[in-house]
Write an enzyme that holds these catalytic residues in place. Structure first.
Site, PDB file in Angstrom:
ATOM      1  N   SER A  89       0.862  -1.194   0.000  1.00 51.40           N
ATOM      2  CA  SER A  89       0.000   0.000   0.000  1.00 51.40           C
ATOM      3  C   SER A  89       0.892   1.235   0.000  1.00 51.40           C
ATOM      4  CB  SER A  89      -0.856   0.015   1.275  1.00 51.40           C
ATOM      5  OG  SER A  89      -1.424   1.301   1.484  1.00 51.40           O
ATOM      6  N   TYR A 109      -2.299  -1.070  10.481  1.00 50.40           N
ATOM      7  CA  TYR A 109      -2.251  -1.239   9.018  1.00 50.40           C
ATOM      8  C   TYR A 109      -0.943  -0.677   8.448  1.00 50.40           C
ATOM      9  CZ  TYR A 109      -3.989  -1.170   4.169  1.00 50.40           C
ATOM     10  OH  TYR A 109      -4.159  -1.369   2.816  1.00 50.40           O
TER      11      TYR A 109
HETATM   12  P1  NAI Z   1     -11.145  -6.241  -0.346  1.00 52.21           P
HETATM   13  O1  NAI Z   1     -11.719  -6.092   1.007  1.00 52.21           O
HETATM   14  O2  NAI Z   1     -12.019  -6.119  -1.528  1.00 52.21           O
HETATM   15  O3  NAI Z   1     -10.341  -7.629  -0.470  1.00 52.21           O
HETATM   16  C1  NAI Z   1      -9.574  -8.152   0.559  1.00 52.21           C
HETATM   17  C2  NAI Z   1      -9.704  -9.659   0.519  1.00 52.21           C
HETATM   18  O4  NAI Z   1      -8.843 -10.245   1.501  1.00 52.21           O
HETATM   19  C3  NAI Z   1     -11.122 -10.148   0.824  1.00 52.21           C
HETATM   20  O5  NAI Z   1     -11.496 -11.120  -0.108  1.00 52.21           O
HETATM   21  C4  NAI Z   1     -11.000 -10.744   2.212  1.00 52.21           C
HETATM   22  O6  NAI Z   1     -11.907 -11.820   2.474  1.00 52.21           O
HETATM   23  C5  NAI Z   1      -9.573 -11.269   2.141  1.00 52.21           C
HETATM   24  N1  NAI Z   1      -9.028 -11.562   3.458  1.00 52.21           N
HETATM   25  C6  NAI Z   1      -9.104 -10.805   4.590  1.00 52.21           C
HETATM   26  N2  NAI Z   1      -8.516 -11.454   5.604  1.00 52.21           N
HETATM   27  C7  NAI Z   1      -8.062 -12.636   5.103  1.00 52.21           C
HETATM   28  C8  NAI Z   1      -7.360 -13.739   5.654  1.00 52.21           C
HETATM   29  N3  NAI Z   1      -7.005 -13.757   6.951  1.00 52.21           N
HETATM   30  N4  NAI Z   1      -7.060 -14.784   4.858  1.00 52.21           N
HETATM   31  C9  NAI Z   1      -7.399 -14.771   3.539  1.00 52.21           C
HETATM   32  N5  NAI Z   1      -8.061 -13.762   2.965  1.00 52.21           N
HETATM   33  C10 NAI Z   1      -8.390 -12.710   3.743  1.00 52.21           C
HETATM   34  O7  NAI Z   1      -9.982  -5.152  -0.420  1.00 52.21           O
HETATM   35  P2  NAI Z   1      -8.916  -4.819  -1.557  1.00 52.21           P
HETATM   36  O8  NAI Z   1      -8.907  -3.379  -1.704  1.00 52.21           O
HETATM   37  O9  NAI Z   1      -9.117  -5.651  -2.753  1.00 52.21           O
HETATM   38  O10 NAI Z   1      -7.571  -5.246  -0.807  1.00 52.21           O
HETATM   39  C11 NAI Z   1      -6.631  -6.152  -1.355  1.00 52.21           C
HETATM   40  C12 NAI Z   1      -5.253  -5.758  -0.872  1.00 52.21           C
HETATM   41  O11 NAI Z   1      -4.934  -4.470  -1.382  1.00 52.21           O
HETATM   42  C13 NAI Z   1      -5.123  -5.631   0.657  1.00 52.21           C
HETATM   43  O12 NAI Z   1      -3.881  -6.157   1.058  1.00 52.21           O
HETATM   44  C14 NAI Z   1      -5.172  -4.131   0.894  1.00 52.21           C
HETATM   45  O13 NAI Z   1      -4.494  -3.760   2.067  1.00 52.21           O
HETATM   46  C15 NAI Z   1      -4.454  -3.643  -0.358  1.00 52.21           C
HETATM   47  N6  NAI Z   1      -4.693  -2.255  -0.704  1.00 52.21           N
HETATM   48  C16 NAI Z   1      -5.937  -1.799  -1.031  1.00 52.21           C
HETATM   49  C17 NAI Z   1      -6.114  -0.472  -1.397  1.00 52.21           C
HETATM   50  C18 NAI Z   1      -7.418   0.106  -1.757  1.00 52.21           C
HETATM   51  O14 NAI Z   1      -7.549   1.353  -1.785  1.00 52.21           O
HETATM   52  N7  NAI Z   1      -8.456  -0.687  -2.061  1.00 52.21           N
HETATM   53  C19 NAI Z   1      -4.976   0.442  -1.462  1.00 52.21           C
HETATM   54  C20 NAI Z   1      -3.732  -0.121  -1.048  1.00 52.21           C
HETATM   55  C21 NAI Z   1      -3.600  -1.432  -0.697  1.00 52.21           C
HETATM   56  C1  BGC Z   2      -6.251   1.486   2.107  1.00 51.33           C
HETATM   57  C2  BGC Z   2      -7.404   2.297   1.598  1.00 51.33           C
HETATM   58  C3  BGC Z   2      -7.001   3.736   1.412  1.00 51.33           C
HETATM   59  C4  BGC Z   2      -5.747   3.842   0.581  1.00 51.33           C
HETATM   60  C5  BGC Z   2      -5.232   5.269   0.457  1.00 51.33           C
HETATM   61  C6  BGC Z   2      -5.049   1.697   1.225  1.00 51.33           C
HETATM   62  O1  BGC Z   2      -3.971   0.969   1.722  1.00 51.33           O
HETATM   63  O2  BGC Z   2      -6.593   0.112   2.094  1.00 51.33           O
HETATM   64  O3  BGC Z   2      -8.469   2.193   2.512  1.00 51.33           O
HETATM   65  O4  BGC Z   2      -8.045   4.440   0.759  1.00 51.33           O
HETATM   66  O5  BGC Z   2      -4.727   3.056   1.143  1.00 51.33           O
HETATM   67  O6  BGC Z   2      -5.165   5.913   1.710  1.00 51.33           O
END
Ligand code: NAI
Ligand code: BGC
Length: 260
Positions: free
Chosen positions: A145, A158
């Site tokens: 991130s 986080y």
């Molecule tokens: P999301 O909430 O759509 O997907 C996250 C997924 O991880 C979900 O399917 C959830 O069930 C799964 N998960 C959570 N805990 C788990 C565990 N213990 N074991 C296996 N799976 C688990 O969110 P998103 O945005 O797709 O996030 C994916 C990655 O991207 C994360 O690592 C998040 O920190 C990172 N990220 C997201 C950003 C954003 O703005 N959406 C920005 C920067 C990083």
């Molecule tokens: C977080 C988001 C957030 C983004 C920018 C990501 O790592 O999961 O919730 O919007 O960073 O701050």
């Protein structure tokens, strides 16, 4: 399209939502064979497998908590059972729940660290063991991130987890580079996925986040998946130990835009 990705076996954690699901979609188009790890979204993951198979691709859905050593071992075992080997491992699973730090329960801290940091260690370790055993020049991609470098009040767990992923990535990239194993992170900015659904549904909060992005818009999961496909491919053959910001410029100190 990257021709060398055809028939590569890829494990993607937390793959039934948001960025993970977009990576599945993109790599299925590249004709990879995909292990879709899900945690809570069993039906979604099974539906994703069906869609891929209907398009003559190949995928399986496997339950697993990435913070659980046994589940990670099982994820690898199921991938090998289905497809014979694993070429690419993508640590994507992650979560966040805000608390002022002085009010953060230990359980909230541990839960985020366990998934976002220990989960990446366990996944990377399993992938490394397999790559070394099979003498494979494998590839590991960690979804970090912008908060691996931007401090984030109320998200101490986080930010600490993602800062940890940054140095974990760099350290193991150095440790295994001589074996031809490439290990990189992708550091997304604000991306439209379920993790942000509540925040971005509120126009004020959405505007405020957009104000932090020089490109002026919140990114899509597919814009992150495109970078993952490139990093996984041999087009990125000389890239290891780096974090690629996919953030519309969020890490460029945007408050300086009209300063000076
Ligand atoms: P999301 O909430 O759509 O997907 C996250 C997924 O991880 C979900 O399917 C959830 O069930 C799964 N998960 C959570 N805990 C788990 C565990 N213990 N074991 C296996 N799976 C688990 O969110 P998103 O945005 O797709 O996030 C994916 C990655 O991207 C994360 O690592 C998040 O920190 C990172 N990220 C997201 C950003 C954003 O703005 N959406 C920005 C920067 C990083
Ligand atoms: C977080 C988001 C957030 C983004 C920018 C990501 O790592 O999961 O919730 O919007 O960073 O701050």
């Amino acid at each position: 399209m990257y021709k060398d990705l055809k028939d590569k076996v890829v494990v993607i954690t937390g793959a039934a939502s948001g960025i993970g699901a977009a990576i599945v979609d993109r790599l299925a188009k590249e004709k990879c064979k995909i292990v879709i790890n899900y945690f809570k979204e069993k039906k979604v993951a099974e539906e994703m497998v069906k869609i891929i198979k209907n398009k003559k691709g190949d995928a399986i859905a496997v339950y697993g908590d990435v913070g659980n050593e046994k589940d990670i071992k099982n994820l690898m075992a199921e991938g090998i059972k289905a497809f014979g080997e694993v070429d690419i491992w993508i640590n994507n699973a992650g979560h966040e729940t805000p608390y002022p730090t002085h009010e953060m329960p230990l359980e909230a801290w541990e839960s985020v660290i366990n998934t976002n940091l220990t989960g990446v260690f366990l996944g990377a370790r399993e992938a490394l063991r397999h790559f070394i055993e099979t003498n494979k020049k494998g590839n590991i991609i960690n979804i970090s991130s912008v908060h691996e470098v931007i401090p984030w009040p109320r998200f101490a767990h986080y930010a600490a987890s993602k800062g940890g992923v940054k140095l974990l990535t760099q350290t193991i990239a150095m440790e295994y580079a001589e074996k031809g194993i490439r290990i990189n992170s992708i550091a997304p900015g604000a991306i439209d996925t379920p993790i942000n659904a509540d925040k971005f549904a509120d126009p004020e909060q959405r505007d405020s986040v957009e104000g932090l992005i020089p490109m002026g818009y919140i990114g899509s999961a597919h814009e992150v998946a495109n970078v993952a496909a490139w990093l996984a491919s041999s087009e990125a053959s000389y890239v290891t130990g780096t974090s690629i910001m996919v953030d519309g410029g969020m890490t460029l100190y945007p408050s300086f835009k009209d300063n000076g």
